[in-house]
Design a protein around this motif. Structure first.
Motif, mmCIF file in Angstrom:
data_model
loop_
_atom_site.group_PDB
_atom_site.id
_atom_site.type_symbol
_atom_site.label_atom_id
_atom_site.label_comp_id
_atom_site.label_asym_id
_atom_site.label_seq_id
_atom_site.Cartn_x
_atom_site.Cartn_y
_atom_site.Cartn_z
ATOM 1 N N ASP A 109 38.161 20.478 -42.856
ATOM 2 C CA ASP A 109 37.546 19.526 -43.780
ATOM 3 C C ASP A 109 36.347 18.802 -43.170
ATOM 4 O OD1 ASP A 109 39.512 20.079 -45.744
ATOM 5 O OD2 ASP A 109 40.901 18.717 -44.728
ATOM 6 N N ALA A 110 35.918 19.202 -41.983
ATOM 7 C CA ALA A 110 34.785 18.538 -41.345
ATOM 8 C C ALA A 110 33.511 18.774 -42.160
ATOM 9 C CB ALA A 110 34.589 19.066 -39.927
ATOM 10 N N ARG A 111 32.683 17.742 -42.254
ATOM 11 C CA ARG A 111 31.383 17.904 -42.905
ATOM 12 C C ARG A 111 30.446 18.523 -41.888
ATOM 13 N NH1 ARG A 111 27.505 13.497 -46.125
ATOM 14 N NH2 ARG A 111 26.842 15.062 -47.648
ATOM 15 N N ALA A 112 30.158 19.798 -42.073
ATOM 16 C CA ALA A 112 29.466 20.551 -41.022
ATOM 17 C C ALA A 112 28.232 21.266 -41.550
ATOM 18 C CB ALA A 112 30.418 21.572 -40.384
ATOM 19 N N ASP A 158 31.136 11.753 -38.648
ATOM 20 C CA ASP A 158 30.900 11.838 -40.081
ATOM 21 C C ASP A 158 30.124 13.096 -40.455
ATOM 22 O OD1 ASP A 158 32.181 9.374 -40.575
ATOM 23 O OD2 ASP A 158 30.356 8.293 -40.018
ATOM 24 N N LEU A 159 29.352 13.613 -39.490
ATOM 25 C CA LEU A 159 28.570 14.831 -39.720
ATOM 26 C C LEU A 159 28.558 15.649 -38.439
ATOM 27 C CD1 LEU A 159 26.609 16.490 -41.547
ATOM 28 C CD2 LEU A 159 24.738 15.175 -40.509
ATOM 29 N N TRP A 160 28.800 16.939 -38.575
ATOM 30 C CA TRP A 160 28.766 17.854 -37.431
ATOM 31 C C TRP A 160 27.556 18.772 -37.582
ATOM 32 C CZ3 TRP A 160 32.257 17.954 -33.332
ATOM 33 C CH2 TRP A 160 33.333 17.063 -33.455
ATOM 34 N N VAL A 161 26.660 18.718 -36.604
ATOM 35 C CA VAL A 161 25.523 19.634 -36.544
ATOM 36 C C VAL A 161 25.836 20.640 -35.450
ATOM 37 C CG1 VAL A 161 23.065 19.903 -36.160
ATOM 38 C CG2 VAL A 161 23.924 17.867 -37.348
ATOM 39 N N ILE A 162 25.995 21.884 -35.826
ATOM 40 C CA ILE A 162 26.519 22.904 -34.921
ATOM 41 C C ILE A 162 25.525 24.050 -34.808
ATOM 42 C CG2 ILE A 162 28.418 24.510 -34.514
ATOM 43 C CD1 ILE A 162 30.118 22.666 -36.390
ATOM 44 N N GLU A 163 25.020 24.260 -33.616
ATOM 45 C CA GLU A 163 24.171 25.435 -33.399
ATOM 46 C C GLU A 163 25.053 26.639 -33.106
ATOM 47 O OE1 GLU A 163 21.558 27.531 -30.086
ATOM 48 O OE2 GLU A 163 21.072 25.396 -30.267
ATOM 49 N N LEU A 164 24.770 27.738 -33.784
ATOM 50 C CA LEU A 164 25.518 28.971 -33.577
ATOM 51 C C LEU A 164 24.565 30.099 -33.204
ATOM 52 C CD1 LEU A 164 27.990 28.918 -36.611
ATOM 53 C CD2 LEU A 164 28.455 28.223 -34.255
ATOM 54 N N SER A 165 24.915 30.833 -32.171
ATOM 55 C CA SER A 165 24.158 32.036 -31.829
ATOM 56 C C SER A 165 24.626 33.181 -32.714
ATOM 57 C CB SER A 165 24.377 32.393 -30.356
ATOM 58 O OG SER A 165 25.676 32.938 -30.179
ATOM 59 N N SER A 166 23.923 34.297 -32.621
ATOM 60 C CA SER A 166 24.341 35.483 -33.380
ATOM 61 C C SER A 166 25.701 35.986 -32.924
ATOM 62 C CB SER A 166 23.296 36.594 -33.219
ATOM 63 O OG SER A 166 23.115 36.907 -31.847
ATOM 64 N N GLN A 168 28.188 34.047 -32.573
ATOM 65 C CA GLN A 168 29.180 33.096 -33.085
ATOM 66 C C GLN A 168 29.192 32.945 -34.599
ATOM 67 O OE1 GLN A 168 27.340 29.946 -30.747
ATOM 68 N NE2 GLN A 168 29.213 29.696 -29.556
ATOM 69 N N THR A 169 28.172 33.456 -35.281
ATOM 70 C CA THR A 169 28.046 33.180 -36.709
ATOM 71 C C THR A 169 29.238 33.685 -37.523
ATOM 72 O OG1 THR A 169 26.585 35.108 -36.724
ATOM 73 C CG2 THR A 169 25.544 32.951 -36.875
ATOM 74 N N GLY A 170 29.855 34.749 -37.074
ATOM 75 C CA GLY A 170 31.020 35.272 -37.793
ATOM 76 C C GLY A 170 32.281 34.476 -37.542
ATOM 77 N N GLU A 171 32.205 33.453 -36.681
ATOM 78 C CA GLU A 171 33.382 32.659 -36.316
ATOM 79 C C GLU A 171 33.441 31.327 -37.052
ATOM 80 O OE1 GLU A 171 32.655 32.400 -32.165
ATOM 81 O OE2 GLU A 171 33.152 34.500 -31.773
ATOM 82 N N ALA A 172 32.410 31.031 -37.846
ATOM 83 C CA ALA A 172 32.350 29.748 -38.534
ATOM 84 C C ALA A 172 33.317 29.711 -39.711
ATOM 85 C CB ALA A 172 30.929 29.480 -39.031
ATOM 86 N N GLY A 173 33.925 28.544 -39.901
ATOM 87 C CA GLY A 173 34.756 28.322 -41.073
ATOM 88 C C GLY A 173 33.905 27.861 -42.235
ATOM 89 N N PRO A 174 34.513 27.396 -43.309
ATOM 90 C CA PRO A 174 33.743 26.931 -44.466
ATOM 91 C C PRO A 174 32.757 25.828 -44.074
ATOM 92 C CG PRO A 174 36.059 27.136 -45.028
ATOM 93 C CD PRO A 174 35.970 27.325 -43.540
ATOM 94 N N LEU A 175 31.521 25.945 -44.553
ATOM 95 C CA LEU A 175 30.445 25.020 -44.199
ATOM 96 C C LEU A 175 29.839 24.412 -45.455
ATOM 97 C CD1 LEU A 175 28.556 27.372 -41.741
ATOM 98 C CD2 LEU A 175 29.694 25.251 -41.056
ATOM 99 N N GLU A 176 29.502 23.124 -45.365
ATOM 100 C CA GLU A 176 28.743 22.525 -46.457
ATOM 101 C C GLU A 176 27.355 23.149 -46.538
ATOM 102 O OE1 GLU A 176 27.326 18.138 -48.116
ATOM 103 O OE2 GLU A 176 28.790 18.301 -46.497
ATOM 104 N N LEU A 177 26.754 23.418 -45.352
ATOM 105 C CA LEU A 177 25.396 23.960 -45.333
ATOM 106 C C LEU A 177 25.209 24.865 -44.125
ATOM 107 C CD1 LEU A 177 22.445 23.853 -46.468
ATOM 108 C CD2 LEU A 177 22.051 21.950 -44.890
ATOM 109 N N GLY A 178 24.604 26.017 -44.358
ATOM 110 C CA GLY A 178 24.147 26.891 -43.284
ATOM 111 C C GLY A 178 22.632 26.938 -43.301
#
Length: 452
Positions: A109-112, A158-166, A168-178
């Protein structure tokens, strides 16, 4: 996958870098009774024993048989998901996960906001966190940018800004924004082909409810056209660069000359960050003045200053030829000697060579494992500027001094990884700074990591 899913199963950790450290600590915290095996290099074995005496250490590259002994292997991002041993073990039932995937499993449920891209992802992520904090939003900045997510496990934001390399992109859970900042040829040694790299990079779209992409890249637009909620930056209707300003539509918002991170590409990164804030309902116009207080990230077109009569710029993060072209464009109109070359992954240098035909710098110094290949391509194209080849960075700096007039710029923008001679791009950048006469220890890490 969550930590609870690992209880009483045969679990191994593969990799003992910072990600591996974070995974082991998190596993010990969440599952203190869990038996744990570590696959690491022979050189890392003693340090691993000192780090956690209860670990079962297996030194050396694991084969399929070794991996298949485990129900779950938590691997570090740098280990390719396409290694034959991994694929063979996977076929026999071993599950592979990562610290990133475990964090998302624990924080559904993190806002990411997750940011990826061949280039620009770190600066965009840092800009985004900086701007959100200027609005008094408690914001976490983590991921591939230099702080594993699991190091912030159980810490609120309150907000998670997460940098993902190529990786890691397949490891992300549901995101508010990519956010996808750019898409070029990169990391072919990990992914195996350009098409697989693109496909892996765009796995982020599958996890993102809203997807923000660079509207200046036709290929990226084509590949993301079917996303149900896609937004663009870099186009006249939204956040873009025009006439020396960062603009929102027809409104000029922020003068580029006040942005400390040089180059049009960094102005476009700022557009991506502002558009991302707007996409999640925050006031980007109110945040925009904070761009003037953003400090550029180290090793990314980092002006070191003047020394011995030359100006020195450290762009060691540059690992593709197109990144080198962007660096040269940011210094347009100045007398520049550029240092290129490093670990050879077989990337195509043709666009760089073609650009040099019409806009050559003062001189080009080729170095490292792919230096001879770059030199050969430049000479075959009869590029009208001095071209030298040397073995290493020290030789490149010496040649640059010889061929650059005083008040000129000596630019390290290799267009290639550092692994032929250095541990990583940061070590290469610090060595360049030292060779230029600066205090390498003063080049610190990225500001703003963690929660603030």
């Amino acid at each position: 996958m969550r930590f609870a899913d690992l209880r009483n199963r045969r679990v191994a950790v593969w990799g003992f870098g910072r990600e591996g450290h974070a995974v082991i600590k998190a596993l010990r915290s969440q599952l203190p009774a869990q038996a744990l095996t570590l696959f690491c290099s022979v050189a890392e074995a003693d340090a691993a024993r000192a780090f956690d005496a209860a670990l079962e250490i297996v030194a050396g590259e694991p084969d399929a048989a070794a991996l298949s002994q485990f129900d779950v292997v938590v691997k570090s991002p740098g280990i390719s998901a396409y290694k034959p041993a991994l694929l063979a073990a996977q076929a026999q039932g071993t599950q592979f996960t990562s610290g990133t995937a475990l964090w998302f499993g624990e924080n559904p449920d993190a806002r990411a906001i997750a940011v990826t891209g061949t280039k620009g992802k770190s600066t965009t992520s840092a800009l985004l966190a900086h701007l959100a904090r200027s609005l008094s939003v408690r914001t976490a900045l983590a991921g591939n940018i230099g702080l594993p997510l699991l190091e912030l496990l159980d810490q609120p934001a309150d907000l998670w800004v997460i940098e993902l390399s190529s990786f890691q992109t397949g490891e992300a859970g549901p995101l508010e924004l990519g956010v996808v900042t750019s898409l070029y040829e990169e990391h072919l040694d990990w992914h195996g082909s350009r098409e697989r790299y693109v496909a892996d990079k765009l796995k982020l779209a599958d996890a993102a409810r809203t997807l923000l992409v660079n509207g200046q890249q036709p290929g990226l637009l084509e590949r993301t056209a079917m996303h149900s909620h896609r937004l663009l930056f870099g186009t006249p209707e939204g956040w873009h660069v025009s006439d020396g300003f960062i603009c929102r539509g027809a409104q000029a918002v922020f003068p580029i000359e006040q942005l400390a991170a040089p180059g049009l590409h960094n102005a476009l990164n700022a557009c991506a960050a502002l558009a991302a804030l707007e996409a999640i309902g925050m006031d980007a116009l109110v945040a925009a003045p904070a761009l003037a207080r953003f400090r550029p990230l180290p090793h990314r077109l980092q002006p070191l200053g003047a020394h011995d009569g030359w100006h020195w710029v450290n762009d060691s993060i540059s690992t593709t030829p197109l990144a080198t072209l962007a660096a040269l464009e940011s210094l347009h109109g100045r007398t520049v000697t550029v240092l290129v070359g490093g670990h050879d992954r077989g990337l195509d240098w043709t666009p760089f060579v073609d650009a040099m035909r019409s806009a050559p710098p003062n001189a080009i110094v080729c170095m490292g494992a792919n230096g001879a290949r770059i030199e050969g391509a430049l000479r075959s194209a009869e590029i009208p500027c001095p071209i030298m080849r040397v073995a290493d960075l020290a030789g490149a700096v010496a040649e640059a001094k010889t061929h650059t007039p005083h008040d000129g710029v000596i630019l390290l923008s290799p267009g290639a990884p550092s692994f032929d001679q250095f541990k990583d791009y940061a070590e290469r950048g610090r060595r360049f700074a030292a060779l230029a006469g600066f205090d390498a220890a003063a080049i610190t890490g990225i500001e703003g990591l963690g929660i603030g």
